[in-house]
Design a protein around this motif. Structure first.
Motif, PDB file in Angstrom:
ATOM      1  N   ASP A   9      33.604  42.558  45.090  1.00 14.69           N
ATOM      2  CA  ASP A   9      32.352  42.860  44.388  1.00 14.69           C
ATOM      3  C   ASP A   9      32.602  43.755  43.179  1.00 14.69           C
ATOM      4  O   ASP A   9      32.008  43.553  42.115  1.00 14.69           O
ATOM      5  CB  ASP A   9      31.349  43.518  45.340  1.00 14.69           C
ATOM      6  CG  ASP A   9      30.730  42.533  46.327  1.00 14.69           C
ATOM      7  OD1 ASP A   9      30.806  41.305  46.084  1.00 14.69           O
ATOM      8  OD2 ASP A   9      30.178  42.993  47.345  1.00 14.69           O
ATOM      9  N   ALA A  10      33.498  44.725  43.337  1.00 14.11           N
ATOM     10  CA  ALA A  10      33.842  45.607  42.216  1.00 14.11           C
ATOM     11  C   ALA A  10      34.521  44.822  41.103  1.00 14.11           C
ATOM     12  O   ALA A  10      34.208  45.004  39.917  1.00 14.11           O
ATOM     13  CB  ALA A  10      34.729  46.746  42.693  1.00 14.11           C
ATOM     14  N   GLU A  11      35.451  43.938  41.453  1.00 12.62           N
ATOM     15  CA  GLU A  11      36.129  43.090  40.458  1.00 12.62           C
ATOM     16  C   GLU A  11      35.112  42.221  39.718  1.00 12.62           C
ATOM     17  O   GLU A  11      35.198  42.041  38.510  1.00 12.62           O
ATOM     18  CB  GLU A  11      37.164  42.192  41.136  1.00 12.62           C
ATOM     19  CG  GLU A  11      38.363  42.911  41.662  1.00 12.62           C
ATOM     20  CD  GLU A  11      39.586  42.747  40.797  1.00 12.62           C
ATOM     21  OE1 GLU A  11      39.686  41.762  40.052  1.00 12.62           O
ATOM     22  OE2 GLU A  11      40.440  43.638  40.877  1.00 12.62           O
ATOM     23  N   ARG A  12      34.163  41.693  40.458  1.00 14.24           N
ATOM     24  CA  ARG A  12      33.139  40.837  39.858  1.00 14.24           C
ATOM     25  C   ARG A  12      32.270  41.628  38.881  1.00 14.24           C
ATOM     26  O   ARG A  12      31.983  41.170  37.777  1.00 14.24           O
ATOM     27  CB  ARG A  12      32.269  40.209  40.954  1.00 14.24           C
ATOM     28  CG  ARG A  12      31.290  39.195  40.433  1.00 14.24           C
ATOM     29  CD  ARG A  12      30.568  38.488  41.590  1.00 14.24           C
ATOM     30  NE  ARG A  12      29.766  37.401  41.096  1.00 14.24           N
ATOM     31  CZ  ARG A  12      28.559  37.527  40.567  1.00 14.24           C
ATOM     32  NH1 ARG A  12      27.999  38.717  40.472  1.00 14.24           N
ATOM     33  NH2 ARG A  12      27.899  36.476  40.127  1.00 14.24           N
ATOM     34  N   HIS A  66      39.124  34.739  35.275  1.00 18.68           N
ATOM     35  CA  HIS A  66      39.246  35.747  36.326  1.00 18.68           C
ATOM     36  C   HIS A  66      37.976  35.797  37.172  1.00 18.68           C
ATOM     37  O   HIS A  66      38.045  35.902  38.400  1.00 18.68           O
ATOM     38  CB  HIS A  66      39.544  37.125  35.725  1.00 18.68           C
ATOM     39  CG  HIS A  66      39.666  38.197  36.749  1.00 18.68           C
ATOM     40  ND1 HIS A  66      40.676  38.226  37.684  1.00 18.68           N
ATOM     41  CD2 HIS A  66      38.894  39.280  37.010  1.00 18.68           C
ATOM     42  CE1 HIS A  66      40.521  39.273  38.476  1.00 18.68           C
ATOM     43  NE2 HIS A  66      39.441  39.928  38.081  1.00 18.68           N
ATOM     44  N   LEU A  67      36.831  35.704  36.523  1.00 17.04           N
ATOM     45  CA  LEU A  67      35.564  35.705  37.250  1.00 17.04           C
ATOM     46  C   LEU A  67      35.493  34.513  38.208  1.00 17.04           C
ATOM     47  O   LEU A  67      35.054  34.648  39.350  1.00 17.04           O
ATOM     48  CB  LEU A  67      34.390  35.684  36.263  1.00 17.04           C
ATOM     49  CG  LEU A  67      32.995  35.814  36.848  1.00 17.04           C
ATOM     50  CD1 LEU A  67      32.838  37.084  37.663  1.00 17.04           C
ATOM     51  CD2 LEU A  67      31.964  35.784  35.718  1.00 17.04           C
ATOM     52  N   ALA A  68      35.958  33.359  37.772  1.00 19.22           N
ATOM     53  CA  ALA A  68      35.978  32.174  38.647  1.00 19.22           C
ATOM     54  C   ALA A  68      36.896  32.410  39.841  1.00 19.22           C
ATOM     55  O   ALA A  68      36.569  32.020  40.969  1.00 19.22           O
ATOM     56  CB  ALA A  68      36.428  30.946  37.858  1.00 19.22           C
ATOM     57  N   GLU A  69      38.039  33.065  39.613  1.00 19.93           N
ATOM     58  CA  GLU A  69      38.953  33.382  40.716  1.00 19.93           C
ATOM     59  C   GLU A  69      38.290  34.327  41.715  1.00 19.93           C
ATOM     60  O   GLU A  69      38.423  34.159  42.928  1.00 19.93           O
ATOM     61  CB  GLU A  69      40.235  34.033  40.183  1.00 19.93           C
ATOM     62  CG  GLU A  69      41.142  33.105  39.423  1.00 19.93           C
ATOM     63  CD  GLU A  69      42.335  33.832  38.814  1.00 19.93           C
ATOM     64  OE1 GLU A  69      42.423  35.076  38.923  1.00 19.93           O
ATOM     65  OE2 GLU A  69      43.183  33.152  38.222  1.00 19.93           O
ATOM     66  N   VAL A  70      37.594  35.330  41.211  1.00 15.40           N
ATOM     67  CA  VAL A  70      36.915  36.291  42.083  1.00 15.40           C
ATOM     68  C   VAL A  70      35.815  35.598  42.887  1.00 15.40           C
ATOM     69  O   VAL A  70      35.696  35.812  44.099  1.00 15.40           O
ATOM     70  CB  VAL A  70      36.339  37.473  41.259  1.00 15.40           C
ATOM     71  CG1 VAL A  70      35.426  38.343  42.110  1.00 15.40           C
ATOM     72  CG2 VAL A  70      37.470  38.306  40.663  1.00 15.40           C
ATOM     73  N   ALA A 102      41.643  38.820  44.458  1.00 11.05           N
ATOM     74  CA  ALA A 102      41.284  37.412  44.303  1.00 11.05           C
ATOM     75  C   ALA A 102      42.470  36.472  44.540  1.00 11.05           C
ATOM     76  O   ALA A 102      42.337  35.264  44.371  1.00 11.05           O
ATOM     77  CB  ALA A 102      40.705  37.167  42.913  1.00 11.05           C
ATOM     78  N   ALA A 103      43.605  37.012  44.955  1.00 10.29           N
ATOM     79  CA  ALA A 103      44.798  36.180  45.147  1.00 10.29           C
ATOM     80  C   ALA A 103      44.510  35.058  46.136  1.00 10.29           C
ATOM     81  O   ALA A 103      43.946  35.265  47.193  1.00 10.29           O
ATOM     82  CB  ALA A 103      45.954  37.034  45.658  1.00 10.29           C
ATOM     83  N   ALA A 104      44.942  33.849  45.752  1.00 10.25           N
ATOM     84  CA  ALA A 104      44.740  32.674  46.608  1.00 10.25           C
ATOM     85  C   ALA A 104      46.045  32.215  47.239  1.00 10.25           C
ATOM     86  O   ALA A 104      46.036  31.342  48.096  1.00 10.25           O
ATOM     87  CB  ALA A 104      44.144  31.536  45.794  1.00 10.25           C
ATOM     88  N   THR A 105      47.158  32.805  46.810  1.00 10.89           N
ATOM     89  CA  THR A 105      48.457  32.412  47.326  1.00 10.89           C
ATOM     90  C   THR A 105      49.269  33.640  47.719  1.00 10.89           C
ATOM     91  O   THR A 105      49.058  34.735  47.192  1.00 10.89           O
ATOM     92  CB  THR A 105      49.266  31.624  46.273  1.00 10.89           C
ATOM     93  OG1 THR A 105      49.404  32.426  45.101  1.00 10.89           O
ATOM     94  CG2 THR A 105      48.602  30.305  45.929  1.00 10.89           C
TER      95      THR A 105
END
Length: 113
Positions: A9-12, A66-70, A102-105
């Protein structure tokens, strides 16, 4: 995983604020050049307006990515798959998720990319 949600939420929030600021910057550059008949392409005093627009546009694209990743990470959190590598299915290390919420890997798969 409340901590993960708080981090995401903070990143977003930060990304949205950055996007709003950059969008304002972009609109300002465009507005400043709209009524100008200056030949900024040959101005020896500094960067051209086209260059500045290009720079701000690139930053906007970066922040949107970055927003899409978050947002994808928030969706994984809600789906119960947050913290699992999308490539190999192994857990993503706690330190990596703290550094990049937000890391996906996992690190191994990210290094292979």
């Amino acid at each position: 995983m409340d901590t993960a949600r708080d981090l995401l939420d903070a990143e977003r929030r930060v990304a949205l604020l950055r996007l709003a600021a950059l969008t304002g910057d972009f609109e300002g550059v465009v507005a400043a050049s709209r009524d100008s008949n200056a030949d900024d392409e040959h101005d020896p005093e500094g960067a051209t307006i086209a260059f500045e627009r290009s720079q701000v546009s690139a930053l906007v694209l970066q922040v949107r990515g970055h927003l899409a990743e978050v947002e994808a990470a928030i969706q994984r959190l809600e789906d119960g798959t947050y913290g699992t590598c999308e490539r190999c299915g192994q857990p993503i290390g706690k330190a990596r998720l703290e550094a990049r919420p937000a890391a996906a890997t996992c690190i191994g798969c990210a290094s292979a990319l």
